[in-house]
Design an enzyme around this catalytic site. Structure first.
Site, mmCIF file in Angstrom:
data_model
loop_
_atom_site.group_PDB
_atom_site.id
_atom_site.type_symbol
_atom_site.label_atom_id
_atom_site.label_comp_id
_atom_site.label_asym_id
_atom_site.label_seq_id
_atom_site.Cartn_x
_atom_site.Cartn_y
_atom_site.Cartn_z
ATOM 1 N N TYR A 192 2.966 -0.599 7.948
ATOM 2 C CA TYR A 192 1.703 -0.156 7.330
ATOM 3 C C TYR A 192 0.622 0.103 8.377
ATOM 4 O O TYR A 192 -0.247 0.955 8.189
ATOM 5 C CB TYR A 192 1.243 -1.154 6.258
ATOM 6 C CG TYR A 192 2.094 -1.031 5.014
ATOM 7 C CD1 TYR A 192 3.127 -1.921 4.750
ATOM 8 C CD2 TYR A 192 1.913 0.052 4.138
ATOM 9 C CE1 TYR A 192 3.944 -1.759 3.631
ATOM 10 C CE2 TYR A 192 2.725 0.218 3.012
ATOM 11 C CZ TYR A 192 3.753 -0.692 2.779
ATOM 12 O OH TYR A 192 4.571 -0.518 1.679
ATOM 13 N N ARG B 259 1.260 3.614 9.227
ATOM 14 C CA ARG B 259 0.759 4.507 8.148
ATOM 15 C C ARG B 259 -0.747 4.641 8.251
ATOM 16 O O ARG B 259 -1.321 5.708 8.143
ATOM 17 C CB ARG B 259 1.094 3.935 6.751
ATOM 18 C CG ARG B 259 2.495 3.581 6.392
ATOM 19 C CD ARG B 259 3.382 4.682 5.913
ATOM 20 N NE ARG B 259 3.651 5.668 6.889
ATOM 21 C CZ ARG B 259 4.412 5.477 7.979
ATOM 22 N NH1 ARG B 259 4.954 4.301 8.226
ATOM 23 N NH2 ARG B 259 4.631 6.459 8.819
ATOM 24 N N GLN C 53 -1.484 7.680 -7.045
ATOM 25 C CA GLN C 53 -0.419 6.786 -6.587
ATOM 26 C C GLN C 53 -0.523 6.615 -5.067
ATOM 27 O O GLN C 53 0.168 5.788 -4.487
ATOM 28 C CB GLN C 53 0.954 7.353 -6.929
ATOM 29 C CG GLN C 53 1.177 7.556 -8.426
ATOM 30 C CD GLN C 53 2.477 8.272 -8.695
ATOM 31 O OE1 GLN C 53 3.538 7.655 -8.816
ATOM 32 N NE2 GLN C 53 2.419 9.594 -8.784
ATOM 33 N N ASN C 54 -1.348 7.434 -4.441
ATOM 34 C CA ASN C 54 -1.435 7.445 -2.980
ATOM 35 C C ASN C 54 -2.273 6.279 -2.477
ATOM 36 O O ASN C 54 -3.246 5.875 -3.122
ATOM 37 C CB ASN C 54 -2.033 8.764 -2.478
ATOM 38 C CG ASN C 54 -1.183 9.953 -2.899
ATOM 39 O OD1 ASN C 54 -0.004 9.807 -3.224
ATOM 40 N ND2 ASN C 54 -1.789 11.124 -2.944
ATOM 41 N N ASP D 288 -3.627 6.527 0.551
ATOM 42 C CA ASP D 288 -4.610 7.067 1.516
ATOM 43 C C ASP D 288 -5.973 7.181 0.843
ATOM 44 O O ASP D 288 -6.095 7.056 -0.369
ATOM 45 C CB ASP D 288 -4.137 8.431 2.069
ATOM 46 C CG ASP D 288 -4.055 9.528 1.000
ATOM 47 O OD1 ASP D 288 -2.984 10.128 0.841
ATOM 48 O OD2 ASP D 288 -5.076 9.764 0.327
ATOM 49 N N HIS E 99 -1.391 2.150 -6.852
ATOM 50 C CA HIS E 99 -0.413 1.538 -5.929
ATOM 51 C C HIS E 99 -1.089 0.899 -4.727
ATOM 52 O O HIS E 99 -0.428 0.600 -3.736
ATOM 53 C CB HIS E 99 0.606 2.586 -5.466
ATOM 54 C CG HIS E 99 1.574 2.964 -6.562
ATOM 55 N ND1 HIS E 99 2.345 4.097 -6.508
ATOM 56 C CD2 HIS E 99 1.867 2.369 -7.744
ATOM 57 C CE1 HIS E 99 3.098 4.162 -7.600
ATOM 58 N NE2 HIS E 99 2.809 3.130 -8.379
ATOM 59 N N GLY F 138 1.603 16.965 -7.273
ATOM 60 C CA GLY F 138 2.334 16.410 -6.126
ATOM 61 C C GLY F 138 3.000 15.080 -6.359
ATOM 62 O O GLY F 138 2.959 14.211 -5.490
ATOM 63 N N THR F 139 3.638 14.931 -7.521
ATOM 64 C CA THR F 139 4.392 13.710 -7.752
ATOM 65 C C THR F 139 5.739 14.057 -8.376
ATOM 66 O O THR F 139 5.857 14.930 -9.221
ATOM 67 C CB THR F 139 3.623 12.715 -8.653
ATOM 68 O OG1 THR F 139 4.464 11.567 -8.892
ATOM 69 C CG2 THR F 139 3.214 13.315 -9.985
ATOM 70 N N SER F 140 6.760 13.311 -7.930
ATOM 71 C CA SER F 140 8.116 13.553 -8.460
ATOM 72 C C SER F 140 8.322 12.788 -9.766
ATOM 73 O O SER F 140 9.387 12.875 -10.384
ATOM 74 C CB SER F 140 9.158 13.089 -7.434
ATOM 75 O OG SER F 140 9.005 11.676 -7.222
#
Ligand code: APR
Length: 237
Positions: free
Chosen positions: A59, A62, A92-93, A95, A110, A176-178
């Site tokens: 992390y 990251r 969900q990011n 950043d 998250h 931008g999410t699966s």
């Protein structure tokens, strides 16, 4: 009794794909993080117990990368929606690019890379900016600091708050999410029949019912959608 739809509320649900063009790798695309690191070794409570230093290093790496990245046109177009709409970003990011682009209602489900917390008290959260966390760094309660990130198997943050916003949104934009991770992927179903619903990604396994799928890059498609909505027009036709 369902709460009324708020025509002036826009909810934007984002995943790693919204930050990809800022240089932050996604998780499951070809060059994704989970193709280069093992989730079991760096992103679970078991990993933390077995080798906290490896988790901290993952992390810290990251966090340094995110510090060097800038918001892209998609983050900026999402923030621009605030000129006309009550705009809620559910991300969900981990950043902070939505915040740095000017979005002022950002709900992280998250966790956040710029925060740390006591390993024994989820409420003891401190802001650390882009500083590393090292073994021996302790919180006020004297416990080891850990990243304020939701690992696999841990409870998602702010889920009920996010769900309530989806239930009353007049417009929902998913970028931008699966939709691979639950329960967040279930949030899409909470959006109402009468709401305008769009999903933007490079690819999609299964189009969520009631959503228009727009294939393309976030920086291009989100800018288009934001312009249409700011002009008071639909973008799903
Ligand atoms: N523009 C738009 N969409 C993009 C772009 C881009 N430039 N690049 C990638 N995408 C899309 C891909 O098509 C894919 O649908 O972004 C999505 C990335 O999917 P994932 O890598 O699975 O990321 P995400 O959905 O955010 O993962 C969810 O999984 O590992 C956990 O906690 C982690 O929050 C993460 C969660």
């Amino acid at each position: 009794m369902k709460p009324p739809i708020d025509k002036n509320k826009v909810v934007v649900l984002t995943g790693a794909g919204v930050s990809a063009e800022s240089g932050i790798p996604t998780f499951r695309d070809a060059d994704g993080l989970w193709n280069n690191y093992s989730i079991q070794q760096v992103a679970t409570p078991g990993a933390w117990k077995a080798n906290p230093e490896l988790v901290l290093d993952f992390y810290n790496e990251r966090r340094r990368q995110i510090a060097d990245c800038a918001p892209n046109k998609a983050h900026i177009a999402i923030a621009k929606l605030q000129e006309k709409y009550n705009t809620i970003v559910i991300t969900q990011n981990i950043d902070d690019l939505h915040e740095r682009a000017g979005s002022n209602q950002v709900i992280h489900v998250h966790g956040e890379i710029t925060k740390a917390r006591s390993e024994s008290d989820i409420k003891d959260v401190v802001s650390i900016g882009y500083k590393d966390i090292n073994l021996g760094d302790c919180s006020a309660d004297g416990q080891q600091l850990r990243p304020h990130i939701v690992w696999f198997g841990e409870t998602v943050l702010n889920y009920n708050l996010a769900r309530e916003h989806l239930k009353t949104a007049g417009k929902v934009l998913v970028v931008g999410t699966s939709l691979s991770v639950f329960p967040v992927a279930n949030l899409l179903k909470k959006a109402r029949y009468g709401a305008e619903k769009i999903i933007v990604a490079l690819d999609i396994e299964k189009r969520p019912y009631g959503y228009r799928f727009i294939r393309g890059k976030a920086t291009e498609m989100v800018s288009y959608i934001s312009c249409r909505w700011l002009e008071g027009m639909r973008a799903d036709e």
